[in-house]
Design a protein around this motif. Structure first.
Motif, PDB file in Angstrom:
ATOM      1  N   ALA A   5       0.891  -1.198   0.102  1.00  0.00           N
ATOM      2  CA  ALA A   5      -0.132   0.015  -0.006  1.00  0.00           C
ATOM      3  C   ALA A   5       0.859   1.291  -0.107  1.00  0.00           C
ATOM      4  CB  ALA A   5      -0.890  -0.009   1.261  1.00  0.00           C
ATOM      5  N   ALA A   6       0.475   2.334  -0.642  1.00  0.00           N
ATOM      6  CA  ALA A   6       1.004   3.396  -0.854  1.00  0.00           C
ATOM      7  C   ALA A   6       0.181   4.473  -0.943  1.00  0.00           C
ATOM      8  CB  ALA A   6       2.264   3.505  -2.187  1.00  0.00           C
ATOM      9  N   GLU A  47      -9.340   1.801  -0.047  1.00  0.00           N
ATOM     10  CA  GLU A  47      -8.915   0.449  -0.605  1.00  0.00           C
ATOM     11  C   GLU A  47      -8.623  -0.374   0.621  1.00  0.00           C
ATOM     12  OE1 GLU A  47      -8.958  -0.262  -3.837  1.00  0.00           O
ATOM     13  OE2 GLU A  47      -9.419   2.268  -4.162  1.00  0.00           O
ATOM     14  N   ILE A  48      -9.344  -1.433   0.674  1.00  0.00           N
ATOM     15  CA  ILE A  48      -9.264  -2.336   1.559  1.00  0.00           C
ATOM     16  C   ILE A  48      -8.797  -3.897   0.997  1.00  0.00           C
ATOM     17  CG2 ILE A  48     -10.800  -3.616   3.313  1.00  0.00           C
ATOM     18  CD1 ILE A  48     -12.867  -1.289   2.636  1.00  0.00           C
ATOM     19  N   ILE A 109      -6.573  -1.088   5.603  1.00  0.00           N
ATOM     20  CA  ILE A 109      -7.436  -0.219   5.130  1.00  0.00           C
ATOM     21  C   ILE A 109      -6.581   1.190   4.939  1.00  0.00           C
ATOM     22  CG2 ILE A 109      -9.505   1.394   5.447  1.00  0.00           C
ATOM     23  CD1 ILE A 109     -10.426  -0.374   7.809  1.00  0.00           C
ATOM     24  N   THR A 110      -6.525   1.414   3.599  1.00  0.00           N
ATOM     25  CA  THR A 110      -5.611   2.874   3.254  1.00  0.00           C
ATOM     26  C   THR A 110      -6.641   3.923   2.618  1.00  0.00           C
ATOM     27  OG1 THR A 110      -5.103   1.721   1.231  1.00  0.00           O
ATOM     28  CG2 THR A 110      -3.690   1.810   2.687  1.00  0.00           C
ATOM     29  N   PRO A 118      -3.201  10.785   4.278  1.00  0.00           N
ATOM     30  CA  PRO A 118      -3.884   9.716   4.059  1.00  0.00           C
ATOM     31  C   PRO A 118      -3.848   8.952   5.577  1.00  0.00           C
ATOM     32  CG  PRO A 118      -1.495   9.793   3.077  1.00  0.00           C
ATOM     33  CD  PRO A 118      -2.060  11.182   3.800  1.00  0.00           C
ATOM     34  N   ARG A 119      -4.782   7.910   5.599  1.00  0.00           N
ATOM     35  CA  ARG A 119      -4.820   7.174   6.787  1.00  0.00           C
ATOM     36  C   ARG A 119      -4.673   5.727   6.352  1.00  0.00           C
ATOM     37  NH1 ARG A 119      -9.717   8.284  10.212  1.00  0.00           N
ATOM     38  NH2 ARG A 119      -8.622   6.878  11.447  1.00  0.00           N
ATOM     39  N   LEU A 120      -3.849   4.893   7.321  1.00  0.00           N
ATOM     40  CA  LEU A 120      -3.816   3.608   7.169  1.00  0.00           C
ATOM     41  C   LEU A 120      -4.167   2.989   8.478  1.00  0.00           C
ATOM     42  CD1 LEU A 120      -2.199   1.292   5.725  1.00  0.00           C
ATOM     43  CD2 LEU A 120      -0.118   1.900   7.094  1.00  0.00           C
TER      44      LEU A 120
END
Length: 128
Positions: A5-6, A47-48, A109-110, A118-120
């Motif tokens: 994930a980015a 995006e999950i 979850i991003t 952004p959240r991670l």
């Protein structure tokens, strides 16, 4: 499963493999399956993806996550994470005849909203 994930303020990029493993034998199945999905949560694009069990008692993990998003759409990313944890726990409990180690399930979850950091979020039944 490898989850990549980015994220930056303008987008989220996520990748995973499509290999599925049978939890009782730990052998690769002949079929492939999606381990990620997208969702719009308020102003956030999420995006999950997941790693761990792909199916428990003929119920696919991706279907559990999809139903969770469709039945009562969460208002925030935090609410999404709070709803995923009990769904993950219930899904894993349904898997009988395998060790606790083989019942591992982690959801990543991003999420991004234009102009915000952004959240991670990681939701997992491992190391609890």
């Amino acid at each position: 499963t490898l989850l990549l994930a980015a994220a930056n303020p303008s987008g989220v990029h996520q990748s995973s493999d499509f290999r599925l493993t049978e939890p009782r034998t730990r052998s690769a199945t002949e079929t492939c399956g999606a381990k990620q999905l997208s969702a719009r949560i308020g102003e956030w694009q999420a995006e999950i993806s997941f790693t761990g069990i792909a199916e428990a008692n003929n119920v696919r993990t991706v279907d559990v996550l999809t139903r969770l998003l469709e039945t009562a759409a969460p208002a925030t990313i935090t609410e999404l994470a709070e709803r995923i944890q009990p769904a993950v726990d219930q899904h894993v409990r349904a898997l009988r005849g395998v060790s606790r180690r083989q019942k591992a399930l982690t959801v990543l979850i991003t999420a991004v909203q234009q102009g915000k950091d952004p959240r991670l979020i990681l939701v997992s039944n491992v190391d609890r």
